[in-house]
Design an enzyme around this catalytic site. Sequence first.
Site, mmCIF file in Angstrom:
data_model
loop_
_atom_site.group_PDB
_atom_site.id
_atom_site.type_symbol
_atom_site.label_atom_id
_atom_site.label_comp_id
_atom_site.label_asym_id
_atom_site.label_seq_id
_atom_site.Cartn_x
_atom_site.Cartn_y
_atom_site.Cartn_z
ATOM 1 N N LYS A 176 -12.891 -6.374 3.864
ATOM 2 C CA LYS A 176 -12.195 -5.593 4.909
ATOM 3 C C LYS A 176 -11.860 -4.242 4.255
ATOM 4 O O LYS A 176 -10.923 -4.127 3.479
ATOM 5 C CB LYS A 176 -10.943 -6.355 5.349
ATOM 6 C CG LYS A 176 -9.794 -5.523 5.883
ATOM 7 C CD LYS A 176 -10.102 -4.723 7.126
ATOM 8 C CE LYS A 176 -8.895 -3.852 7.482
ATOM 9 N NZ LYS A 176 -9.050 -2.452 7.009
ATOM 10 N N GLU A 251 -3.400 -5.594 -6.466
ATOM 11 C CA GLU A 251 -3.314 -4.374 -7.295
ATOM 12 C C GLU A 251 -2.667 -3.316 -6.427
ATOM 13 O O GLU A 251 -3.207 -2.958 -5.380
ATOM 14 C CB GLU A 251 -4.719 -3.897 -7.699
ATOM 15 C CG GLU A 251 -5.408 -4.746 -8.741
ATOM 16 C CD GLU A 251 -4.680 -4.755 -10.066
ATOM 17 O OE1 GLU A 251 -3.860 -3.856 -10.326
ATOM 18 O OE2 GLU A 251 -4.917 -5.691 -10.835
ATOM 19 N N CYS A 285 -4.942 5.562 -8.201
ATOM 20 C CA CYS A 285 -3.774 4.700 -8.459
ATOM 21 C C CYS A 285 -3.265 4.911 -9.879
ATOM 22 O O CYS A 285 -2.100 4.692 -10.162
ATOM 23 C CB CYS A 285 -4.142 3.254 -8.228
ATOM 24 S SG CYS A 285 -5.628 2.822 -9.084
ATOM 25 N N GLU A 380 6.223 6.453 -5.922
ATOM 26 C CA GLU A 380 4.842 6.937 -5.894
ATOM 27 C C GLU A 380 4.706 8.027 -4.829
ATOM 28 O O GLU A 380 5.190 7.870 -3.708
ATOM 29 C CB GLU A 380 3.922 5.764 -5.553
ATOM 30 C CG GLU A 380 2.469 6.108 -5.666
ATOM 31 C CD GLU A 380 1.564 4.915 -5.338
ATOM 32 O OE1 GLU A 380 1.779 4.269 -4.305
ATOM 33 O OE2 GLU A 380 0.644 4.644 -6.127
HETATM 34 P P1 NAD Z 1 -2.814 0.338 2.280
HETATM 35 O O1 NAD Z 1 -1.956 -0.714 1.664
HETATM 36 O O2 NAD Z 1 -2.278 1.063 3.443
HETATM 37 O O3 NAD Z 1 -4.190 -0.310 2.776
HETATM 38 C C1 NAD Z 1 -4.999 -1.068 1.915
HETATM 39 C C2 NAD Z 1 -5.815 -2.042 2.759
HETATM 40 O O4 NAD Z 1 -4.939 -2.998 3.346
HETATM 41 C C3 NAD Z 1 -6.577 -1.384 3.907
HETATM 42 O O5 NAD Z 1 -7.844 -1.994 4.037
HETATM 43 C C4 NAD Z 1 -5.703 -1.696 5.098
HETATM 44 O O6 NAD Z 1 -6.405 -1.698 6.322
HETATM 45 C C5 NAD Z 1 -5.218 -3.088 4.747
HETATM 46 N N1 NAD Z 1 -4.006 -3.523 5.445
HETATM 47 C C6 NAD Z 1 -3.014 -2.757 5.972
HETATM 48 N N2 NAD Z 1 -2.084 -3.542 6.544
HETATM 49 C C7 NAD Z 1 -2.467 -4.824 6.374
HETATM 50 C C8 NAD Z 1 -1.901 -6.091 6.716
HETATM 51 N N3 NAD Z 1 -0.756 -6.197 7.377
HETATM 52 N N4 NAD Z 1 -2.578 -7.207 6.346
HETATM 53 C C9 NAD Z 1 -3.732 -7.128 5.664
HETATM 54 N N5 NAD Z 1 -4.322 -5.949 5.324
HETATM 55 C C10 NAD Z 1 -3.696 -4.816 5.664
HETATM 56 O O7 NAD Z 1 -3.233 1.326 1.095
HETATM 57 P P2 NAD Z 1 -4.116 2.652 1.181
HETATM 58 O O8 NAD Z 1 -3.305 3.711 1.862
HETATM 59 O O9 NAD Z 1 -5.471 2.352 1.709
HETATM 60 O O10 NAD Z 1 -4.254 3.033 -0.377
HETATM 61 C C11 NAD Z 1 -3.267 3.717 -1.084
HETATM 62 C C12 NAD Z 1 -2.439 2.761 -1.925
HETATM 63 O O11 NAD Z 1 -3.299 1.959 -2.709
HETATM 64 C C13 NAD Z 1 -1.536 3.469 -2.911
HETATM 65 O O12 NAD Z 1 -0.267 2.868 -2.908
HETATM 66 C C14 NAD Z 1 -2.217 3.229 -4.265
HETATM 67 O O13 NAD Z 1 -1.369 3.218 -5.364
HETATM 68 C C15 NAD Z 1 -2.834 1.912 -4.045
HETATM 69 N N6 NAD Z 1 -3.977 1.704 -4.950
HETATM 70 C C16 NAD Z 1 -3.800 0.882 -6.021
HETATM 71 C C17 NAD Z 1 -4.848 0.670 -6.902
HETATM 72 C C18 NAD Z 1 -4.660 -0.256 -8.084
HETATM 73 O O14 NAD Z 1 -5.659 -0.697 -8.616
HETATM 74 N N7 NAD Z 1 -3.455 -0.558 -8.496
HETATM 75 C C19 NAD Z 1 -6.082 1.278 -6.688
HETATM 76 C C20 NAD Z 1 -6.234 2.117 -5.585
HETATM 77 C C21 NAD Z 1 -5.171 2.313 -4.715
#
Ligand code: NAD
Length: 481
Positions: A176, A251, A285, A380
């Site tokens: 997804k 993560e 990240c 963040e």
């Molecule tokens: P996000 O949490 O908004 O979305 C991530 C994924 O989760 C997307 O596919 C989204 O559609 C899905 N999602 C959203 N709500 C959901 C729910 N209720 N149930 C299941 N899935 C759901 O994050 P983003 O805005 O796409 O990415 C930015 C964030 O990701 C930042 O906080 C960043 O630090 C983090 N990040 C962390 C790493 C790491 O390895 N630690 C790597 C990249 C990004």
Amino acid sequence: MSTVPALAAFVGGSFRATSGDELTSINPSDPSDVVLRFGSGEPGMIDSAVDSAASALPGWRAKTGPARAELLYKWAAQMAARSEELAQAVCREVGKPIAEARAEAGRCEMILRYFAGAAVHACGELIPPQVAGSLQFSLRQPVGVVGLITPWNFPLAIPIWKAAPALAFGNTVILKPAEASTRVAALLAETAAAASIPDGVFNVVPGSGGVVGRALAEHHGVAAVSFTGSVGVGRRIALAAAERNARFQTEMGGKNVAIVLEDADLALAADLVANGAMRYAGQKCTATSRAVVQRACLEPFLERLEARIEALRLGPVTDPSCAVGPVISREAQERIRATVADAGQPTISIPIPDDLAKGFFVSPTVFRDVDPRSQLAREEVFGPVLAIIVVDDFDEAIAVANEVEYGLSASLFTSDVASALRYIDRIEAGMVRVNGDTTGVDPHAPFGGMKASSSGSREQGPAAMEFYTEIKTVQINPGKV
Ligand code: NAD
């Protein structure tokens, strides 16, 4: 050229249209450029993908390691053949500067080849038995159907660093992807199909996180969920998986620190802190969002830092010399600008040239003498914003560095081995550098954080086997006295 822009879901080996309310993915450099229109999805699509992945599972797990490896090598070759197209798609859909987008496409090939190799490595241990004459060993077997929920910032690499080990060890996958990177995910599905990954082994179901992502995390047919994204969503996914005793790995966020001691090579430190904080507009990240600097070297460090940041090209992202680029959305742009406005007077703020103004650009910004207890120092931002915190000595630097809830990556700039060794021991971060920037990690090394940044076992490298396999302990006795 792609054949699937409107058919963004890939289930059971064929591309399908998505249902539900219309969502759009737009080019962050030019919001009038709509990359893709697709549906927000509905839980039934996940039911259908789980059926498809479950049907494909027996055949895939029964394949030998070398046979699965062969298909992963083919997938790597497909990605190599289309790497420029993939990089251009990343550049357009998520605003990543083209040089980094190309590096990301290249990284995917490396990851696929690494896990193709891992598919033919030993996957168990011989254990001395208590029973004389018997043979005891551990056997690692696939977990089953796994759900991968991914963010937009590494739209190729994160799906691949989850899918490659999952497939190498015999699982089948439902990905997804983030809404903002739906077209790139569809291209990824095209490369998998072209590599003859069997139908149903790798599925992609895009759509809204709250609908499709949630249905995937809660589905009883999904044995494990690997998530990368924000802390709030990660915690919800962990709860949903724990509720039904499925395994999970999350993560999440970071507040990554670079510590600069007075004995550091300040030119190197300024260069790598500028890169870590500002490249890709601070949306990695592992981006550097705090610099903890020893007072004795603050002024010469700041002078060099300003020069390095000024030298980073803001855009356009299609120019190979571009380093920064826009942030992902209007909403992110407004949120980051509000954070900057609340933080007071910046020390460095690079203006956005008029020709880039239509994109979601945010000025690279640095604040000095930031209070370590302030919001800017603890939360963040996920944008090109760096907080500089001044300390008197090494011990205070470590205390400040560890004073946040996150623990993803950290770096220390010093020429003193003793300081480096004490820092490696005491820093609370999963990925630790000395005289290197906080971003990036080799694709064959374990990736993950401590504290609120991660849960579950590490990703990538040899660590990935932990999550994507289950151990059976086997004892074979002679059966005769
Ligand atoms: P996000 O949490 O908004 O979305 C991530 C994924 O989760 C997307 O596919 C989204 O559609 C899905 N999602 C959203 N709500 C959901 C729910 N209720 N149930 C299941 N899935 C759901 O994050 P983003 O805005 O796409 O990415 C930015 C964030 O990701 C930042 O906080 C960043 O630090 C983090 N990040 C962390 C790493 C790491 O390895 N630690 C790597 C990249 C990004």
